[in-house]
Scaffold this motif. Structure first.
Motif, PDB file in Angstrom:
ATOM      1  N   CYS A 130       0.834  -1.215   0.000  1.00  0.00           N
ATOM      2  CA  CYS A 130       0.000   0.000   0.000  1.00  0.00           C
ATOM      3  C   CYS A 130       0.862   1.257   0.000  1.00  0.00           C
ATOM      4  O   CYS A 130       0.474   2.289  -0.554  1.00  0.00           O
ATOM      5  N   GLY A 131       2.024   1.181   0.622  1.00  0.00           N
ATOM      6  CA  GLY A 131       2.914   2.328   0.673  1.00  0.00           C
ATOM      7  C   GLY A 131       3.633   2.610  -0.631  1.00  0.00           C
ATOM      8  O   GLY A 131       4.346   3.615  -0.738  1.00  0.00           O
ATOM      9  N   ARG A 132       3.461   1.734  -1.630  1.00  0.00           N
ATOM     10  CA  ARG A 132       4.133   1.918  -2.918  1.00  0.00           C
ATOM     11  C   ARG A 132       3.169   2.333  -4.032  1.00  0.00           C
ATOM     12  O   ARG A 132       3.535   2.315  -5.211  1.00  0.00           O
ATOM     13  N   LEU A 133       1.952   2.723  -3.686  1.00  0.00           N
ATOM     14  CA  LEU A 133       0.961   3.092  -4.696  1.00  0.00           C
ATOM     15  C   LEU A 133       1.098   4.578  -5.034  1.00  0.00           C
ATOM     16  O   LEU A 133       0.864   5.435  -4.185  1.00  0.00           O
ATOM     17  N   PRO A 134       1.490   4.918  -6.254  1.00  0.00           N
ATOM     18  CA  PRO A 134       1.788   6.325  -6.578  1.00  0.00           C
ATOM     19  C   PRO A 134       0.583   7.251  -6.511  1.00  0.00           C
ATOM     20  O   PRO A 134       0.711   8.398  -6.061  1.00  0.00           O
ATOM     21  N   TYR A 135      -0.586   6.800  -6.968  1.00  0.00           N
ATOM     22  CA  TYR A 135      -1.740   7.696  -6.940  1.00  0.00           C
ATOM     23  C   TYR A 135      -2.196   7.934  -5.505  1.00  0.00           C
ATOM     24  O   TYR A 135      -2.530   9.064  -5.120  1.00  0.00           O
ATOM     25  N   LEU A 136      -2.199   6.881  -4.701  1.00  0.00           N
ATOM     26  CA  LEU A 136      -2.551   7.034  -3.287  1.00  0.00           C
ATOM     27  C   LEU A 136      -1.560   7.959  -2.593  1.00  0.00           C
ATOM     28  O   LEU A 136      -1.952   8.806  -1.774  1.00  0.00           O
ATOM     29  N   ASP A 137      -0.286   7.828  -2.909  1.00  0.00           N
ATOM     30  CA  ASP A 137       0.720   8.716  -2.326  1.00  0.00           C
ATOM     31  C   ASP A 137       0.426  10.166  -2.681  1.00  0.00           C
ATOM     32  O   ASP A 137       0.540  11.071  -1.834  1.00  0.00           O
ATOM     33  N   ALA A 138       0.010  10.413  -3.927  1.00  0.00           N
ATOM     34  CA  ALA A 138      -0.317  11.775  -4.354  1.00  0.00           C
ATOM     35  C   ALA A 138      -1.535  12.309  -3.605  1.00  0.00           C
ATOM     36  O   ALA A 138      -1.574  13.485  -3.221  1.00  0.00           O
ATOM     37  N   VAL A 139      -2.532  11.461  -3.404  1.00  0.00           N
ATOM     38  CA  VAL A 139      -3.731  11.872  -2.667  1.00  0.00           C
ATOM     39  C   VAL A 139      -3.380  12.248  -1.227  1.00  0.00           C
ATOM     40  O   VAL A 139      -3.859  13.257  -0.696  1.00  0.00           O
TER      41      VAL A 139
END
Length: 530
Positions: A364-373
């Motif tokens: 989960c910590g490697r998801l780029p879109y989630l990181d941007a959110v």
């Protein structure tokens, strides 16, 4: 008997003009720094803004008018530049925390958050840094604990949708259960998500909006406030109408819980303290440095204070950020961002789901879109957006200005994150600004200051991110979220020190309340949802 003569009256008036007008405005070294004269001559001008709950927004407007350095008090300056950020908060800067932080002492003891000196802070941080490291957080027992709390939150949505839908409260349950388990393990973890009324009641005083007034008195009249709340008997009853906040005051329940957890741990057997599950908790790790083991170790109250401080720090910050994230994604104008996030989290391979269908922490910590959110949420709705005051033991220079010894200097994420030269359309929630080419995001990353920086950078950053990424992934794998159309012009608000923060583009604010609709998706991996 003293008689006033015209000459004595004039002399006294001239002295007052010299002392409180001429000196601060023309003679003081800080007089070169721009800012309103009313702020320069008295600290009570800024205190008035704090009383109104407008300190941070007022300083932000002053930066827009006067520039990156603004004098906001006779001996206080606010900055808003990268150069000042490096000078004040950079590693090894030598700037120390001020007496402002004393109100966060627990049980009369200093802790990681309230130590003034960098050395005291650094010595304590060495005892805990490994336990909060990313490598420890994303795997093993800590990760399993986070995933279990995420499962319980998803279960709460199914079991009690009315309770879950008021996410300001339900996300506080999630944050409290997660951080208490991480700190204390079985001996002091709460079970708010499972419906424990006694544990849920621990949050009552946190949610009381009178806490802002108490914070103001604790900052400006610390001795009087301490005296006021320490009275007992008939005098206490007489003084109750004058309390800034009715008892129990903010964090009373949490502090009592933390003390009970320490007492229970301390009374446990030596063998139980050596249990690997216990030693993996923060209280177990601090026990390794207890004064009973070696000279100069931590006393009982030192250990209890440190754990309680982490407990307090791990509740509002994580839950408030999650609330704003879900609320922002649920607004109709942001629906495209929610759909793109859903597409990403539904692409998580089933191989990295645990037995309960919950995504594992590490991927989960490697998801780029989630990181941007998450980055955008922390930019626009930072849970601690206001000033972080510091002072230096000697005269120094910041942004080209001479700063005398002991001057209070500060910066605020609120202003850093709203610089229109760095963040296009800064009041708009736009996660995709963080997905631009590296050349376009480089400056934004320098100005993004959600977790502070340098030696005082938030020690719980990796834990908070693990909680947020895992819960958000699980929610949007199973649901899409909406806001009732009647509330489309309403923003939730959060309490931070003596202010309330919200989305200032909307006309209506509801403090400590946010209602969200969770709608099951037909392809949800948990069968009972479809």
């Amino acid at each position: 008997m003293l008689q006033l003569t015209p000459l004595s009256v004039v002399s006294f008036g001239l002295f007052l003009l010299y002392r409180f007008i001429y000196v601060p405005l023309f003679y003081d070294p800080l007089s070169r720094i721009p800012g309103p004269w009313s702020f320069a001559i008295s600290k009570w001008r800024l205190a008035y803004e704090e009383w109104k709950g407008t300190r941070t927004q007022t300083i932000h407007r002053l930066h827009a008018r006067y520039g990156p350095a603004v004098r906001i008090g006779p001996a206080e300056v606010a900055f808003n530049s990268l150069a000042a950020l490096r000078t004040i908060y950079g590693a090894g800067s030598g700037f120390e925390r001020t007496s402002f932080y004393d109100m966060f002492d627990v049980y009369g003891k200093k802790n990681l958050f309230t130590f003034h000196s960098s050395k005291d802070h650094g010595d304590r941080k060495k005892l805990l840094a490994h336990a909060y490291s990313k490598s420890v957080i994303v795997k093993g027992s800590v990760a399993r604990g986070i995933e279990e709390k995420v499962r319980q939150f998803i279960d709460l949505i199914q079991r009690d949708p009315v309770c879950a839908s008021e996410i300001f409260t339900s996300l506080h349950y999630f944050a409290l259960d997660t951080i208490s388990d991480f700190l204390y393990g079985d001996i002091g973890k709460t079970t708010c998500l499972l419906g424990c009324g006694e544990d849920r009641a621990l949050l009552d005083d946190i949610m009381n909006i009178e806490r802002r007034k108490l914070s103001w008195f604790a900052v400006h009249f610390p001795k009087f406030t301490g005296w006021l709340y320490s009275r007992t008997g008939a005098l206490e009853m007489l003084l109750q109408p004058f309390y800034p906040m009715r008892k129990p005051t903010t964090y009373t329940g949490i502090r009592k819980h933390g003390l009970r957890a320490w007492e229970a741990f301390s009374a446990s057997s030596a063998q139980s303290k050596l249990d690997p599950a216990v030693r993996s908790t923060i209280i177990g790790k601090l026990w390794e440095h207890h004064e009973s083991h070696k000279n100069g170790g931590l006393s009982d109250l030192d250990t209890a204070s440190e754990c309680a401080d982490h407990l307090l720090a791990g509740i509002d910050t994580t839950s408030d950020t999650l609330m704003f994230l879900i609320w922002a994604l649920s607004r109709s104008e942001n629906r495209i961002y929610q759909e793109r996030l859903i597409q990403e989290v539904r692409g998580i391979p089933t191989a990295v789901l645990n037995v309960d269908g919950i995504p594992s922490v590490e991927p989960c910590g490697r998801l780029p879109y989630l990181d941007a959110v998450i980055k955008e949420t922390l930019r626009l709705y930072a849970p601690l957006p206001s000033s972080e005051p510091r002072s230096f033991h000697a005269a120094t220079t910041i942004d080209g200005y001479h700063i005398p010894k002991g001057t209070i200097v500060s910066m605020a994420p609120y202003s850093l994150h709203r610089n229109p030269l760095v963040f296009t359309d800064p009041l708009k929630f736009n996660p995709e600004r963080w997905l631009a080419p590296a050349s376009e995001t480089a400056d934004m990353k320098k100005w993004w200051w959600a977790f502070s920086s340098g030696g005082r950078m938030c020690i719980g950053m990796h834990l908070a991110l693990a909680e947020m990424t895992t819960l958000v992934s699980a929610i949007y794998r199973n649901y899409h979220t909406t806001i009732n159309q009647r509330l489309k012009h309403t923003t939730p608000g959060i309490t931070s020190r003596f202010e309330v923060f919200y989305d200032e583009t909307l006309p209506v604010m509801r403090e400590h309340e946010c209602r969200i609709g969770f709608h099951p998706r037909c392809m949800a991996p948990i069968p009972s949802k479809c």
